[in-house]
Design a protein around this motif. Structure first.
Motif, PDB file in Angstrom:
ATOM      1  N   PHE A 247     -10.717   0.825   7.137  1.00 48.34           N
ATOM      2  CA  PHE A 247     -11.814   1.137   6.217  1.00 48.34           C
ATOM      3  C   PHE A 247     -11.237   2.025   5.127  1.00 48.34           C
ATOM      4  CE2 PHE A 247     -15.825   3.650   5.289  1.00 48.34           C
ATOM      5  CZ  PHE A 247     -16.445   2.617   4.603  1.00 48.34           C
ATOM      6  N   ALA A 248     -10.835   1.409   4.030  1.00 49.82           N
ATOM      7  CA  ALA A 248     -10.114   2.128   2.977  1.00 49.82           C
ATOM      8  C   ALA A 248     -10.250   1.368   1.662  1.00 49.82           C
ATOM      9  CB  ALA A 248      -8.630   2.251   3.342  1.00 49.82           C
ATOM     10  N   VAL A 249     -10.121   2.121   0.567  1.00 47.19           N
ATOM     11  CA  VAL A 249     -10.141   1.476  -0.744  1.00 47.19           C
ATOM     12  C   VAL A 249      -8.825   0.748  -0.970  1.00 47.19           C
ATOM     13  CG1 VAL A 249     -11.743   3.142  -1.743  1.00 47.19           C
ATOM     14  CG2 VAL A 249      -9.279   3.566  -1.869  1.00 47.19           C
ATOM     15  N   SER A 250      -8.751   0.039  -2.084  1.00 51.42           N
ATOM     16  CA  SER A 250      -7.599  -0.758  -2.502  1.00 51.42           C
ATOM     17  C   SER A 250      -7.634  -2.141  -1.851  1.00 51.42           C
ATOM     18  CB  SER A 250      -6.269  -0.064  -2.203  1.00 51.42           C
ATOM     19  OG  SER A 250      -5.236  -0.636  -2.989  1.00 51.42           O
ATOM     20  N   LEU A 251      -6.659  -2.940  -2.190  1.00 49.64           N
ATOM     21  CA  LEU A 251      -6.594  -4.319  -1.730  1.00 49.64           C
ATOM     22  C   LEU A 251      -5.204  -4.864  -2.013  1.00 49.64           C
ATOM     23  CD1 LEU A 251      -6.930  -6.482  -4.468  1.00 49.64           C
ATOM     24  CD2 LEU A 251      -8.992  -5.116  -4.566  1.00 49.64           C
ATOM     25  N   GLY A 252      -4.942  -6.063  -1.519  1.00 47.22           N
ATOM     26  CA  GLY A 252      -3.711  -6.764  -1.860  1.00 47.22           C
ATOM     27  C   GLY A 252      -2.525  -6.471  -0.984  1.00 47.22           C
ATOM     28  N   GLY A 253      -2.648  -5.534  -0.046  1.00 44.86           N
ATOM     29  CA  GLY A 253      -1.523  -5.216   0.817  1.00 44.86           C
ATOM     30  C   GLY A 253      -1.375  -6.210   1.958  1.00 44.86           C
ATOM     31  N   VAL A 254      -0.244  -6.136   2.647  1.00 41.73           N
ATOM     32  CA  VAL A 254      -0.003  -7.057   3.765  1.00 41.73           C
ATOM     33  C   VAL A 254      -0.972  -6.803   4.905  1.00 41.73           C
ATOM     34  CG1 VAL A 254       2.419  -7.453   3.226  1.00 41.73           C
ATOM     35  CG2 VAL A 254       1.791  -5.505   4.648  1.00 41.73           C
TER      36      VAL A 254
ATOM     37  N   SER B 186       0.814  -1.221   0.000  1.00 45.34           N
ATOM     38  CA  SER B 186       0.000   0.000   0.000  1.00 45.34           C
ATOM     39  C   SER B 186       0.847   1.270   0.000  1.00 45.34           C
ATOM     40  CB  SER B 186      -0.948   0.002   1.219  1.00 45.34           C
ATOM     41  OG  SER B 186      -1.765  -1.145   1.220  1.00 45.34           O
ATOM     42  N   ASP B 187       1.953   1.239  -0.762  1.00 45.87           N
ATOM     43  CA  ASP B 187       2.845   2.396  -0.723  1.00 45.87           C
ATOM     44  C   ASP B 187       3.338   2.853  -2.096  1.00 45.87           C
ATOM     45  OD1 ASP B 187       4.515   0.281  -1.275  1.00 45.87           O
ATOM     46  OD2 ASP B 187       5.914   0.657   0.379  1.00 45.87           O
ATOM     47  N   LEU B 188       2.777   2.325  -3.163  1.00 42.66           N
ATOM     48  CA  LEU B 188       3.119   2.829  -4.489  1.00 42.66           C
ATOM     49  C   LEU B 188       2.008   2.493  -5.473  1.00 42.66           C
ATOM     50  CD1 LEU B 188       4.174   0.483  -6.734  1.00 42.66           C
ATOM     51  CD2 LEU B 188       6.120   0.434  -5.186  1.00 42.66           C
ATOM     52  N   LEU B 189       1.915   3.294  -6.535  1.00 41.25           N
ATOM     53  CA  LEU B 189       0.983   3.051  -7.633  1.00 41.25           C
ATOM     54  C   LEU B 189       1.756   2.485  -8.809  1.00 41.25           C
ATOM     55  CD1 LEU B 189      -1.227   6.286  -7.718  1.00 41.25           C
ATOM     56  CD2 LEU B 189      -1.734   4.109  -6.615  1.00 41.25           C
ATOM     57  N   ALA B 190       1.184   1.490  -9.479  1.00 40.44           N
ATOM     58  CA  ALA B 190       1.828   0.911 -10.652  1.00 40.44           C
ATOM     59  C   ALA B 190       0.812   0.079 -11.423  1.00 40.44           C
ATOM     60  CB  ALA B 190       3.027   0.043 -10.263  1.00 40.44           C
ATOM     61  N   GLY B 191       1.062  -0.097 -12.698  1.00 39.81           N
ATOM     62  CA  GLY B 191       0.227  -0.945 -13.542  1.00 39.81           C
ATOM     63  C   GLY B 191       1.098  -1.780 -14.455  1.00 39.81           C
TER      64      GLY B 191
END
Length: 377
Positions: free
Chosen positions: A316-323, A198-203
Protein backbone atom coordinates in the motif's frame (compact mmCIF):
# COMPACT_ATOMS: atom_id res chain seq x y z
CA UNK A 1 16.02 -0.61 -34.88
CA UNK A 2 13.25 -2.14 -32.77
CA UNK A 3 12.76 -0.48 -29.39
CA UNK A 4 13.77 -3.68 -27.61
CA UNK A 5 17.12 -3.45 -29.37
CA UNK A 6 17.43 0.31 -28.94
CA UNK A 7 16.96 -0.02 -25.17
CA UNK A 8 20.07 -2.21 -25.00
CA UNK A 9 22.27 -1.21 -27.94
CA UNK A 10 22.00 2.58 -28.26
CA UNK A 11 25.23 3.11 -26.32
CA UNK A 12 27.14 0.20 -27.87
CA UNK A 13 30.19 2.35 -28.67
CA UNK A 14 32.07 3.19 -25.47
CA UNK A 15 35.59 4.16 -24.62
CA UNK A 16 38.01 1.31 -23.93
CA UNK A 17 35.52 -1.19 -25.37
CA UNK A 18 33.47 -1.27 -22.16
CA UNK A 19 30.07 -2.93 -22.66
CA UNK A 20 28.50 -0.55 -20.14
CA UNK A 21 29.00 3.24 -20.21
CA UNK A 22 31.42 4.83 -17.75
CA UNK A 23 30.23 7.11 -14.95
CA UNK A 24 31.71 10.61 -14.96
CA UNK A 25 31.40 12.07 -11.46
CA UNK A 26 33.32 15.30 -12.00
CA UNK A 27 31.46 18.47 -11.01
CA UNK A 28 33.77 20.58 -13.18
CA UNK A 29 35.94 20.05 -16.26
CA UNK A 30 39.19 21.65 -17.41
CA UNK A 31 38.83 24.20 -20.22
CA UNK A 32 41.19 25.29 -22.99
CA UNK A 33 42.78 28.55 -21.80
CA UNK A 34 42.93 29.86 -25.35
CA UNK A 35 39.24 29.41 -26.10
CA UNK A 36 37.89 28.93 -22.56
CA UNK A 37 35.80 26.20 -24.11
CA UNK A 38 35.36 22.41 -23.95
CA UNK A 39 32.56 19.89 -24.58
CA UNK A 40 31.80 19.91 -20.84
CA UNK A 41 32.41 22.62 -18.27
CA UNK A 42 30.19 22.22 -15.18
CA UNK A 43 27.94 19.32 -14.22
CA UNK A 44 24.75 21.36 -13.87
CA UNK A 45 25.06 22.53 -17.47
CA UNK A 46 26.14 19.21 -18.94
CA UNK A 47 27.66 15.89 -17.94
CA UNK A 48 28.88 13.00 -20.12
CA UNK A 49 26.90 10.34 -18.24
CA UNK A 50 23.69 12.35 -18.30
CA UNK A 51 24.30 13.04 -21.99
CA UNK A 52 24.54 9.30 -22.61
CA UNK A 53 21.22 8.77 -20.87
CA UNK A 54 19.66 11.56 -22.91
CA UNK A 55 20.91 9.84 -26.07
CA UNK A 56 19.04 6.71 -25.00
CA UNK A 57 15.87 8.65 -24.11
CA UNK A 58 15.91 10.38 -27.50
CA UNK A 59 16.39 7.09 -29.33
CA UNK A 60 13.45 5.45 -27.56
CA UNK A 61 11.06 8.34 -28.24
CA UNK A 62 12.23 9.01 -31.80
CA UNK A 63 13.30 12.47 -30.70
CA UNK A 64 16.05 14.86 -31.71
CA UNK A 65 16.39 16.30 -28.21
CA UNK A 66 16.14 14.76 -24.73
CA UNK A 67 16.63 16.12 -21.24
CA UNK A 68 17.00 14.26 -17.94
CA UNK A 69 15.76 15.83 -14.71
CA UNK A 70 15.97 15.01 -11.02
CA UNK A 71 12.29 13.98 -10.79
CA UNK A 72 9.15 13.68 -12.86
CA UNK A 73 7.84 16.95 -11.45
CA UNK A 74 11.10 18.74 -12.27
CA UNK A 75 10.59 17.54 -15.84
CA UNK A 76 6.95 18.68 -15.87
CA UNK A 77 7.96 22.08 -14.48
CA UNK A 78 10.43 22.36 -17.35
CA UNK A 79 7.69 21.58 -19.88
CA UNK A 80 5.77 24.60 -18.57
CA UNK A 81 8.86 26.84 -18.48
CA UNK A 82 8.45 28.38 -21.99
CA UNK A 83 5.02 29.79 -21.02
CA UNK A 84 4.71 33.54 -20.56
CA UNK A 85 2.50 35.79 -18.44
CA UNK A 86 -1.09 35.59 -19.67
CA UNK A 87 -0.74 32.16 -21.27
CA UNK A 88 -3.34 29.46 -20.63
CA UNK A 89 -2.96 25.68 -20.48
CA UNK A 90 -5.86 23.28 -21.04
CA UNK A 91 -5.55 20.13 -18.93
CA UNK A 92 -7.70 17.07 -18.23
CA UNK A 93 -9.52 17.12 -14.91
CA UNK A 94 -7.87 13.78 -14.13
CA UNK A 95 -4.34 15.18 -14.39
CA UNK A 96 -1.79 13.71 -11.97
CA UNK A 97 -2.04 15.26 -8.52
CA UNK A 98 1.51 16.62 -8.59
CA UNK A 99 0.81 18.41 -11.86
CA UNK A 100 -2.46 19.70 -10.42
CA UNK A 101 -0.57 21.07 -7.42
CA UNK A 102 1.93 22.84 -9.70
CA UNK A 103 -0.83 24.41 -11.77
CA UNK A 104 -2.89 25.31 -8.69
CA UNK A 105 -0.04 26.81 -6.64
CA UNK A 106 2.69 27.91 -9.04
CA UNK A 107 0.78 29.06 -12.12
CA UNK A 108 -0.87 32.03 -10.33
CA UNK A 109 2.55 33.22 -9.15
CA UNK A 110 3.74 33.25 -12.77
CA UNK A 111 0.66 34.87 -14.24
CA UNK A 112 -0.44 31.66 -15.95
CA UNK A 113 -3.87 30.04 -16.09
CA UNK A 114 -4.78 26.36 -16.04
CA UNK A 115 -8.23 25.38 -17.31
CA UNK A 116 -9.53 21.88 -16.63
CA UNK A 117 -11.95 19.95 -18.82
CA UNK A 118 -13.75 16.79 -17.77
CA UNK A 119 -13.10 15.02 -21.08
CA UNK A 120 -10.45 16.11 -23.57
CA UNK A 121 -12.26 13.97 -26.12
CA UNK A 122 -14.97 16.61 -26.19
CA UNK A 123 -12.56 19.51 -26.77
CA UNK A 124 -13.59 21.73 -29.72
CA UNK A 125 -12.41 24.91 -31.44
CA UNK A 126 -14.68 26.89 -29.14
CA UNK A 127 -12.57 25.87 -26.14
CA UNK A 128 -9.53 27.73 -27.45
CA UNK A 129 -8.88 31.41 -26.85
CA UNK A 130 -6.14 33.78 -27.96
CA UNK A 131 -4.36 32.96 -24.69
CA UNK A 132 -4.36 29.17 -25.07
CA UNK A 133 -0.72 28.22 -25.49
CA UNK A 134 -0.66 24.54 -24.53
CA UNK A 135 -2.82 21.44 -24.21
CA UNK A 136 -1.43 19.02 -21.62
CA UNK A 137 -2.56 15.42 -22.15
CA UNK A 138 -2.39 12.19 -20.15
CA UNK A 139 -3.55 9.13 -22.05
CA UNK A 140 -4.37 6.82 -20.41
CA UNK A 141 -5.49 9.20 -17.69
CA UNK A 142 -4.38 8.72 -14.10
CA UNK A 143 -6.15 6.94 -12.39
CA UNK A 144 -9.34 6.61 -14.46
CA UNK A 145 -7.40 5.27 -17.46
CA UNK A 146 -9.62 7.19 -19.89
CA UNK A 147 -8.24 7.55 -23.41
CA UNK A 148 -7.65 10.73 -25.43
CA UNK A 149 -7.29 10.74 -29.21
CA UNK A 150 -3.82 12.23 -29.62
CA UNK A 151 -4.08 12.78 -33.37
CA UNK A 152 -7.30 14.74 -32.93
CA UNK A 153 -5.89 16.87 -30.10
CA UNK A 154 -2.74 17.62 -32.11
CA UNK A 155 -4.73 18.72 -35.14
CA UNK A 156 -7.05 20.84 -33.01
CA UNK A 157 -4.36 22.46 -30.89
CA UNK A 158 -2.01 23.19 -33.78
CA UNK A 159 -4.84 24.88 -35.65
CA UNK A 160 -4.89 27.39 -32.80
CA UNK A 161 -1.10 27.67 -32.47
CA UNK A 162 -0.99 25.72 -29.20
CA UNK A 163 1.68 23.27 -28.07
CA UNK A 164 0.68 19.68 -27.30
CA UNK A 165 2.51 18.17 -24.33
CA UNK A 166 1.89 14.52 -23.44
CA UNK A 167 2.64 12.84 -20.12
CA UNK A 168 3.53 9.36 -21.35
CA UNK A 169 4.51 7.87 -17.99
CA UNK A 170 1.90 5.09 -18.04
CA UNK A 171 2.71 3.90 -21.57
CA UNK A 172 6.44 4.64 -22.00
CA UNK A 173 7.82 4.65 -25.56
CA UNK A 174 7.55 0.86 -25.56
CA UNK A 175 3.77 1.13 -25.92
CA UNK A 176 3.14 4.67 -27.21
CA UNK A 177 5.26 7.30 -29.00
CA UNK A 178 3.37 10.60 -29.00
CA UNK A 179 5.99 12.49 -30.99
CA UNK A 180 5.31 10.24 -33.99
CA UNK A 181 1.61 11.18 -33.66
CA UNK A 182 2.42 14.89 -33.89
CA UNK A 183 2.83 15.90 -30.23
CA UNK A 184 5.37 18.64 -29.59
CA UNK A 185 6.82 17.39 -26.33
CA UNK A 186 6.70 14.25 -24.19
CA UNK A 187 7.32 14.16 -20.45
CA UNK A 188 7.71 11.09 -18.27
CA UNK A 189 8.29 10.37 -14.63
CA UNK A 190 11.26 8.09 -15.23
CA UNK A 191 10.91 7.11 -11.58
CA UNK A 192 8.17 4.76 -12.72
CA UNK A 193 8.54 2.24 -15.56
CA UNK A 194 11.82 3.52 -17.00
CA UNK A 195 13.67 3.02 -13.70
CA UNK A 196 11.36 0.18 -12.72
CA UNK A 197 12.70 -0.73 -9.29
CA UNK A 198 11.30 1.93 -6.94
CA UNK A 199 14.79 3.07 -6.03
CA UNK A 200 15.47 6.38 -7.78
CA UNK A 201 13.75 9.61 -8.83
CA UNK A 202 14.10 10.88 -12.38
CA UNK A 203 12.22 12.75 -15.09
CA UNK A 204 12.56 12.88 -18.87
CA UNK A 205 11.54 15.39 -21.53
CA UNK A 206 11.84 14.75 -25.27
CA UNK A 207 11.01 16.92 -28.28
CA UNK A 208 11.74 17.50 -31.96
CA UNK A 209 11.11 21.24 -31.63
CA UNK A 210 14.40 23.16 -31.57
CA UNK A 211 12.84 26.19 -29.87
CA UNK A 212 11.38 24.10 -27.07
CA UNK A 213 14.66 22.22 -26.74
CA UNK A 214 16.46 25.50 -26.14
CA UNK A 215 13.96 26.38 -23.41
CA UNK A 216 14.36 22.99 -21.73
CA UNK A 217 18.15 23.22 -21.81
CA UNK A 218 17.82 26.60 -20.11
CA UNK A 219 15.45 25.09 -17.53
CA UNK A 220 18.08 22.46 -16.70
CA UNK A 221 20.88 24.99 -16.30
CA UNK A 222 18.90 27.76 -14.62
CA UNK A 223 16.85 25.71 -12.17
CA UNK A 224 19.51 23.09 -11.53
CA UNK A 225 17.06 20.20 -11.25
CA UNK A 226 19.31 17.83 -13.20
CA UNK A 227 19.81 14.09 -12.77
CA UNK A 228 23.14 13.21 -11.06
CA UNK A 229 25.66 11.00 -12.90
CA UNK A 230 25.15 7.95 -10.67
CA UNK A 231 21.39 7.98 -11.17
CA UNK A 232 21.85 8.63 -14.88
CA UNK A 233 23.99 5.50 -15.11
CA UNK A 234 21.50 3.44 -13.11
CA UNK A 235 18.66 4.60 -15.32
CA UNK A 236 20.60 3.65 -18.47
CA UNK A 237 21.00 0.15 -17.05
CA UNK A 238 17.37 -0.10 -15.94
CA UNK A 239 16.05 0.91 -19.37
CA UNK A 240 17.75 -2.12 -20.90
CA UNK A 241 15.15 -4.37 -19.28
CA UNK A 242 12.19 -1.99 -19.70
CA UNK A 243 10.59 -3.84 -22.66
CA UNK A 244 10.85 -7.20 -20.91
CA UNK A 245 9.53 -5.89 -17.61
CA UNK A 246 6.62 -4.06 -19.19
CA UNK A 247 5.68 -7.06 -21.32
CA UNK A 248 5.32 -9.20 -18.19
CA UNK A 249 3.58 -6.47 -16.19
CA UNK A 250 1.07 -5.88 -18.98
CA UNK A 251 0.28 -9.58 -19.37
CA UNK A 252 -0.33 -9.81 -15.63
CA UNK A 253 -2.52 -6.69 -15.65
CA UNK A 254 -4.71 -8.02 -18.46
CA UNK A 255 -5.37 -11.21 -16.51
CA UNK A 256 -6.05 -9.33 -13.28
CA UNK A 257 -8.48 -6.92 -14.95
CA UNK A 258 -10.36 -9.80 -16.56
CA UNK A 259 -10.56 -11.55 -13.18
CA UNK A 260 -11.69 -8.53 -11.18
CA UNK A 261 -14.43 -7.49 -13.58
CA UNK A 262 -16.02 -10.91 -13.20
CA UNK A 263 -16.22 -10.68 -9.42
CA UNK A 264 -19.49 -9.54 -7.88
CA UNK A 265 -17.67 -7.97 -4.93
CA UNK A 266 -15.81 -5.60 -7.26
CA UNK A 267 -18.37 -3.08 -8.46
CA UNK A 268 -16.26 -1.16 -10.97
CA UNK A 269 -13.03 -1.62 -12.89
CA UNK A 270 -11.07 0.80 -15.04
CA UNK A 271 -8.58 -0.25 -17.73
CA UNK A 272 -7.42 1.48 -20.93
CA UNK A 273 -10.22 1.15 -23.49
CA UNK A 274 -12.76 -0.22 -21.01
CA UNK A 275 -14.81 3.00 -20.86
CA UNK A 276 -16.26 2.59 -24.36
CA UNK A 277 -15.74 0.89 -27.69
CA UNK A 278 -14.74 4.25 -29.16
CA UNK A 279 -11.96 4.70 -26.60
CA UNK A 280 -10.83 1.12 -27.17
CA UNK A 281 -10.50 1.80 -30.91
CA UNK A 282 -8.62 5.04 -30.30
CA UNK A 283 -6.20 3.40 -27.90
CA UNK A 284 -5.58 0.50 -30.28
CA UNK A 285 -4.79 2.99 -33.05
CA UNK A 286 -2.16 4.91 -31.07
CA UNK A 287 -0.72 2.43 -28.56
CA UNK A 288 0.57 -1.12 -28.60
CA UNK A 289 -1.13 -2.34 -25.45
CA UNK A 290 -3.06 -1.32 -22.33
CA UNK A 291 -0.11 -1.04 -19.97
CA UNK A 292 -0.01 -2.40 -16.44
CA UNK A 293 -2.30 -0.29 -14.24
CA UNK A 294 -5.78 -1.41 -13.16
CA UNK A 295 -8.15 0.70 -11.08
CA UNK A 296 -11.15 -0.78 -9.29
CA UNK A 297 -13.70 -0.24 -6.53
CA UNK A 298 -14.91 -2.68 -3.93
CA UNK A 299 -18.57 -3.39 -3.19
CA UNK A 300 -20.04 -1.18 -0.47
CA UNK A 301 -20.34 -4.02 2.05
CA UNK A 302 -16.60 -4.76 1.91
CA UNK A 303 -14.14 -3.22 4.37
CA UNK A 304 -11.50 -1.38 2.30
CA UNK A 305 -8.99 -1.20 5.16
CA UNK A 306 -9.34 -4.91 5.89
CA UNK A 307 -8.81 -5.66 2.20
CA UNK A 308 -5.64 -3.58 2.00
CA UNK A 309 -4.24 -5.02 5.23
CA UNK A 310 -4.88 -8.57 4.05
CA UNK A 311 -2.91 -8.18 0.83
CA UNK A 312 0.37 -10.11 0.97
CA UNK A 313 2.04 -8.89 -2.22
CA UNK A 314 0.97 -5.42 -3.39
CA UNK A 315 2.34 -2.83 -0.98
CA UNK A 316 0.00 0.00 0.00
CA UNK A 317 2.16 2.82 -1.33
CA UNK A 318 2.21 5.61 -3.87
CA UNK A 319 4.05 5.39 -7.20
CA UNK A 320 3.83 2.75 -9.90
CA UNK A 321 5.81 0.98 -12.59
CA UNK A 322 8.16 -0.99 -10.38
CA UNK A 323 8.81 -4.72 -10.62
CA UNK A 324 6.82 -5.13 -7.40
CA UNK A 325 3.07 -4.58 -7.37
CA UNK A 326 1.80 -1.49 -5.54
CA UNK A 327 -1.70 -0.40 -4.62
CA UNK A 328 -2.91 3.02 -3.54
CA UNK A 329 -6.03 5.09 -2.89
CA UNK A 330 -5.75 8.01 -5.35
CA UNK A 331 -8.24 10.30 -3.58
CA UNK A 332 -6.03 10.53 -0.50
CA UNK A 333 -2.61 9.71 -1.92
CA UNK A 334 -1.70 10.60 -5.51
CA UNK A 335 -4.48 13.18 -5.91
CA UNK A 336 -4.75 14.51 -2.37
CA UNK A 337 -3.90 18.02 -3.63
CA UNK A 338 -7.31 18.16 -5.32
CA UNK A 339 -10.38 19.49 -3.57
CA UNK A 340 -13.30 17.02 -3.37
CA UNK A 341 -15.17 18.88 -6.12
CA UNK A 342 -12.14 18.66 -8.41
CA UNK A 343 -11.83 14.93 -7.81
CA UNK A 344 -15.54 14.55 -8.49
CA UNK A 345 -15.14 16.32 -11.84
CA UNK A 346 -12.26 13.99 -12.63
CA UNK A 347 -14.27 10.88 -11.73
CA UNK A 348 -11.95 9.93 -8.87
CA UNK A 349 -14.12 8.48 -6.12
CA UNK A 350 -13.06 8.11 -2.51
CA UNK A 351 -13.20 4.32 -2.77
CA UNK A 352 -11.26 3.93 -6.02
CA UNK A 353 -8.09 1.85 -5.71
CA UNK A 354 -5.24 1.90 -8.24
CA UNK A 355 -3.16 -1.24 -8.69
CA UNK A 356 0.23 -1.02 -10.38
CA UNK A 357 0.90 -4.59 -11.47
CA UNK A 358 4.41 -5.96 -11.10
CA UNK A 359 6.29 -8.90 -12.59
CA UNK A 360 5.25 -11.45 -9.94
CA UNK A 361 3.44 -14.61 -11.01
CA UNK A 362 -0.07 -13.69 -12.14
CA UNK A 363 -1.65 -16.68 -10.37
CA UNK A 364 -0.08 -15.61 -7.09
CA UNK A 365 -1.32 -12.03 -7.49
CA UNK A 366 -4.86 -13.18 -8.35
CA UNK A 367 -4.95 -15.60 -5.42
CA UNK A 368 -3.75 -12.81 -3.14
CA UNK A 369 -6.48 -10.45 -4.34
CA UNK A 370 -9.08 -13.17 -3.83
CA UNK A 371 -8.04 -13.94 -0.27
CA UNK A 372 -7.96 -10.21 0.57
CA UNK A 373 -11.46 -9.80 -0.85
CA UNK A 374 -12.62 -12.67 1.33
CA UNK A 375 -11.00 -11.05 4.37
CA UNK A 376 -12.81 -7.79 3.61
CA UNK A 377 -16.30 -9.30 3.88
Amino acid sequence: MHIRTAAVQTLRENELGAVVPPVHLASTFELDPATEDAPYAYQRGSNPTRAQLETVLAALDGAEHAFAFASGMAATAAVFSPLEVGDEVILPATVYGGTFRFVDRIFPQRGLTGRYVADLGELTDADFTEHTRMVFVETPANPTLRITDLRRIVELAHRHGAIVAVDNTFMTPVLQRPLTLGADVVVQSATKYLAGHSDLLAGAVTTNNAGLAEAYALAQKASGGVLPPQDSFRLIQAIKTLPLRLERQQANAIRIHEHLRERSDVTATWFPGSHSEAEARIHASQADGPGAVVSFELAEDLDRVAFLRALRYPAFAVSLGGVESLICRPATMTHEAMAPEDRSLAGIGDEMLRLSVGIEDADDLIADLDQALAAAR
